[in-house]
Design an enzyme around this catalytic site. Structure first.
Site, mmCIF file in Angstrom:
data_model
loop_
_atom_site.group_PDB
_atom_site.id
_atom_site.type_symbol
_atom_site.label_atom_id
_atom_site.label_comp_id
_atom_site.label_asym_id
_atom_site.label_seq_id
_atom_site.Cartn_x
_atom_site.Cartn_y
_atom_site.Cartn_z
ATOM 1 N N GLY A 296 11.719 4.194 8.234
ATOM 2 C CA GLY A 296 11.104 5.373 8.592
ATOM 3 C C GLY A 296 11.096 5.643 9.935
ATOM 4 O O GLY A 296 10.879 5.000 10.867
ATOM 5 N N LEU B 26 2.031 10.534 6.499
ATOM 6 C CA LEU B 26 1.668 9.425 5.562
ATOM 7 C C LEU B 26 1.408 7.967 6.089
ATOM 8 O O LEU B 26 2.431 7.867 7.125
ATOM 9 C CB LEU B 26 2.333 9.591 4.352
ATOM 10 C CG LEU B 26 2.431 10.930 3.514
ATOM 11 C CD1 LEU B 26 3.336 10.846 2.363
ATOM 12 C CD2 LEU B 26 0.758 11.036 2.805
ATOM 13 N N ALA C 105 0.852 -1.174 -0.025
ATOM 14 C CA ALA C 105 0.025 -0.058 0.052
ATOM 15 C C ALA C 105 0.766 1.308 0.015
ATOM 16 O O ALA C 105 0.760 2.240 0.732
ATOM 17 C CB ALA C 105 -0.932 0.186 1.109
ATOM 18 N N GLY D 60 5.625 8.175 1.585
ATOM 19 C CA GLY D 60 6.480 7.855 2.717
ATOM 20 C C GLY D 60 7.414 6.742 2.393
ATOM 21 O O GLY D 60 8.633 6.917 2.328
ATOM 22 N N HIS D 61 6.851 5.791 1.793
ATOM 23 C CA HIS D 61 7.704 4.567 1.181
ATOM 24 C C HIS D 61 8.563 5.085 0.063
ATOM 25 O O HIS D 61 9.719 4.607 -0.054
ATOM 26 C CB HIS D 61 6.715 3.525 0.903
ATOM 27 C CG HIS D 61 5.946 2.913 1.624
ATOM 28 N ND1 HIS D 61 4.430 3.223 1.761
ATOM 29 C CD2 HIS D 61 6.027 2.279 2.925
ATOM 30 C CE1 HIS D 61 4.111 2.415 2.754
ATOM 31 N NE2 HIS D 61 4.828 1.871 3.434
ATOM 32 N N ARG E 7 -2.705 3.162 6.723
ATOM 33 C CA ARG E 7 -3.836 3.103 7.385
ATOM 34 C C ARG E 7 -4.945 4.560 7.198
ATOM 35 O O ARG E 7 -5.890 4.505 7.433
ATOM 36 C CB ARG E 7 -3.950 2.639 8.932
ATOM 37 C CG ARG E 7 -3.195 1.368 8.935
ATOM 38 C CD ARG E 7 -3.289 1.081 10.565
ATOM 39 N NE ARG E 7 -3.205 -0.430 10.585
ATOM 40 C CZ ARG E 7 -1.864 -1.060 11.097
ATOM 41 N NH1 ARG E 7 -0.777 -0.065 10.978
ATOM 42 N NH2 ARG E 7 -1.649 -2.252 11.069
ATOM 43 N N LYS F 256 9.120 7.595 11.030
ATOM 44 C CA LYS F 256 7.619 7.670 11.402
ATOM 45 C C LYS F 256 7.221 6.506 12.538
ATOM 46 O O LYS F 256 6.486 6.652 13.483
ATOM 47 C CB LYS F 256 6.727 7.462 10.381
ATOM 48 C CG LYS F 256 5.446 6.791 10.398
ATOM 49 C CD LYS F 256 4.290 7.792 10.447
ATOM 50 C CE LYS F 256 2.900 7.294 10.687
ATOM 51 N NZ LYS F 256 2.593 6.039 11.011
ATOM 52 N N ASP F 257 8.075 5.473 12.555
ATOM 53 C CA ASP F 257 7.828 4.010 13.207
ATOM 54 C C ASP F 257 8.945 4.218 14.221
ATOM 55 O O ASP F 257 9.939 3.444 14.067
ATOM 56 C CB ASP F 257 7.522 2.986 12.634
ATOM 57 C CG ASP F 257 6.351 2.926 11.920
ATOM 58 O OD1 ASP F 257 5.281 2.733 12.242
ATOM 59 O OD2 ASP F 257 6.628 3.267 10.418
ATOM 60 N N GLN G 193 3.344 -9.869 13.188
ATOM 61 C CA GLN G 193 3.114 -8.592 13.864
ATOM 62 C C GLN G 193 1.779 -8.281 13.997
ATOM 63 O O GLN G 193 1.629 -6.977 14.771
ATOM 64 C CB GLN G 193 4.182 -7.579 13.309
ATOM 65 C CG GLN G 193 3.527 -6.997 11.879
ATOM 66 C CD GLN G 193 4.585 -6.161 11.335
ATOM 67 O OE1 GLN G 193 5.651 -6.674 10.958
ATOM 68 N NE2 GLN G 193 4.580 -4.886 10.991
HETATM 69 P P1 AMP Z 1 4.886 -0.014 6.456
HETATM 70 O O1 AMP Z 1 4.669 -0.521 5.085
HETATM 71 O O2 AMP Z 1 3.891 0.673 7.167
HETATM 72 O O3 AMP Z 1 5.553 -1.121 7.210
HETATM 73 O O4 AMP Z 1 6.205 0.958 6.384
HETATM 74 C C1 AMP Z 1 7.573 0.544 5.713
HETATM 75 C C2 AMP Z 1 8.502 1.462 6.081
HETATM 76 O O5 AMP Z 1 8.160 3.017 5.607
HETATM 77 C C3 AMP Z 1 8.742 1.609 7.312
HETATM 78 O O6 AMP Z 1 10.158 1.811 7.666
HETATM 79 C C4 AMP Z 1 7.936 2.793 7.815
HETATM 80 O O7 AMP Z 1 8.632 3.613 9.098
HETATM 81 C C5 AMP Z 1 8.098 3.581 6.689
HETATM 82 N N1 AMP Z 1 7.297 4.532 6.579
HETATM 83 C C6 AMP Z 1 6.035 4.545 6.760
HETATM 84 N N2 AMP Z 1 5.131 5.781 6.699
HETATM 85 C C7 AMP Z 1 6.189 6.765 6.587
HETATM 86 C C8 AMP Z 1 6.319 8.129 6.374
HETATM 87 N N3 AMP Z 1 4.916 8.654 6.389
HETATM 88 N N4 AMP Z 1 7.264 8.768 6.261
HETATM 89 C C9 AMP Z 1 8.469 8.022 6.241
HETATM 90 N N5 AMP Z 1 8.389 6.742 6.376
HETATM 91 C C10 AMP Z 1 7.655 5.938 6.583
#
Ligand code: AMP
Length: 278
Positions: free
Chosen positions: A149, A186, A33, A37-38, A189, A151-152, A62
Site C-alpha cells: 500500500g 484505513l 486485522a 485497504g488490504h 489501528r 499508505k506506508d 518490526q
Molecule cells: P499491515 O497489515 O498494516 O502491515 O498492511 C499490509 C499492507 O496493506 C501494507 O502494504 C499496507 O501498506 C497496506 N495497507 C494498509 N492500510 C492500507 C490502506 N488504507 N490502503 C491501502 N493499503 C493499505
C-alpha cells in the site's frame, strides 16, 4: 476456488510445487486485522495473478519494545473469511517460531539515506524487521507480483530498494490508499480511536487535502505547503510533517510525480500515518 490455510514453510513450498507451470503468483503481505485497504490489494492481485497468497503475520521484529505487538488486533477466522470471499488461494499464517527459528540470525539494514528518517528514526530498528520478514516471505512464495500500500510510503520505497539491491525478480505493485467515507486512511489501528479521537484524527487527511489543493493551484514551494498543513494540524501531537523526494530527502520545491508529503501524528495513544503522493 477453495481458500487453503497454510501455517508452515514446508506446506507453502509443497503447495507452490503443486501448481501448474504457467501459474502467476501474487503475494499480499499483511499483519491481519484485514480491512478494505488490504482487500484492495487482494483485488489488485486477483486481476493480475492466477493465485493470490495472503500472508497474515504480526511480525515481532518490526515492533519496538514499547510498541503494541502483544495487543495488536488478531482475528484469523475473520481474516480467513474475508480472504475466502475475495478469491484468495492461500492464507499463509505461520507462527513466530516458524518464521524465526533461531534467535540470532542474519540481519538486514535499510539504505542509510532512507531507512533512518521519519518512521525509521522514530521506530528504531523497524525497517530492519520489515526487511527481514518481507525477504523471507518473498523467498518462500517467489511471487511474480507483491502488493504494497502507498499508505506506508516509506516501507513501499524501501521494499522497492530491497528488490533492486538483492536482484529479486518479484515486481512490486503499489496500491493507492483506501479511506473511510470521512477521509481517514484505513488502518488496523483505527479501532483504538475513541469517537472524539477519530474527529481529531481527521485533521490529518484535511491537512493533506490542503496541500493537494495548493499544489493543484500551482504552489510548489514546500515550506509554504508545510505551513498550510500545520494550520490544519493545530493541537495535534505531530511527530513529523514533511515533503520529500522518493529517497526521503527534504526538497525545497515539489517535483511532480516524485514527491511525497508525509505525516505521522499521535492521537491519544494511537500513532497514525498518512501521506500524499505528489
Ligand atoms: P499491515 O497489515 O498494516 O502491515 O498492511 C499490509 C499492507 O496493506 C501494507 O502494504 C499496507 O501498506 C497496506 N495497507 C494498509 N492500510 C492500507 C490502506 N488504507 N490502503 C491501502 N493499503 C493499505
Amino acid at each position: 476456488m477453495k481458500t487453503i490455510l497454510i501455517q508452515t514453510k514446508k506446506e507453502l513450498i509443497d503447495y507452490k510445487d503443486s501448481l501448474p507451470k504457467d501459474s502467476i503468483i501474487g503475494l499480499v503481505p499483511t499483519m491481519g486485522a484485514l480491512h478494505n485497504g488490504h482487500k484492495s490489494l487482494i483485488e489488485c492481485s486477483r486481476k493480475k495473478d492466477t493465485q493470490t497468497i495472503v500472508s497474515i503475520f504480526v511480525n515481532p521484529t518490526q515492533f519496538g519494545e514499547n510498541e503494541d505487538f502483544s495487543k495488536y488486533p488478531r482475528d484469523l477466522n475473520k481474516d480467513f473469511k474475508l480472504c475466502e470471499e475475495n478469491g484468495v488461494a492461500v492464507v499463509f499464517a505461520p507462527n513466530p517460531t516458524e518464521m524465526y527459528p533461531k534467535d540470532d540470525e542474519i540481519s538486514l539494514r535499510p539504505p542509510k539515506n532512507m531507512g533512518y528518517t521519519h518512521e525509521g528514526f522514530i521506530r528504531e530498528g523497524h525497517f530492519d524487521g520489515v526487511l527481514r520478514i518481507v525477504l523471507k516471505l518473498l523467498h518462500l512464495s517467489t511471487p511474480h507480483h507483491a502488493y504494497f500500500g502507498e499508505k506506508d510510503a516509506q516501507q513501499l520505497l524501501i521494499i522497492k530498494r530491497l528488490i533492486q539491491d538483492t536482484f529479486l525478480k518479484t515486481k512490486i505493485i503499489p496500491c493507492p490508499t483506501q479511506r473511510d467515507i470521512d477521509g481517514l486512511a484505513l488502518s488496523s489501528r483505527n479501532i483504538y480511536l475513541s469517537k472524539e479521537e477519530r474527529l481529531e484524527a481527521l485533521k490529518i487527511p484535511t491537512a493533506l487535502k490542503k496541500i493537494a489543493e495548493a499544489v493543484q493551484k500551482g504552489e510548489l514551494k514546500t515550506s509554504i505547503l508545510i505551513e498550510l498543513a500545520k494550520i490544519e494540524l493545530e493541537n495535534l501531537n505531530v511527530e513529523y510533517l514533511d515533503i520529500c523526494d522518493h529517497d526521503l530527502n527534504p526538497i525545497a520545491y515539489i517535483q511532480k510525480n516524485s514527491s511525497i508529503a508525509l505525516i505521522a501524528a499521535k492521537v491519544g495513544k494511537t500513532r497514525l500515518l498518512d501521506n500524499l503522493w505528489l
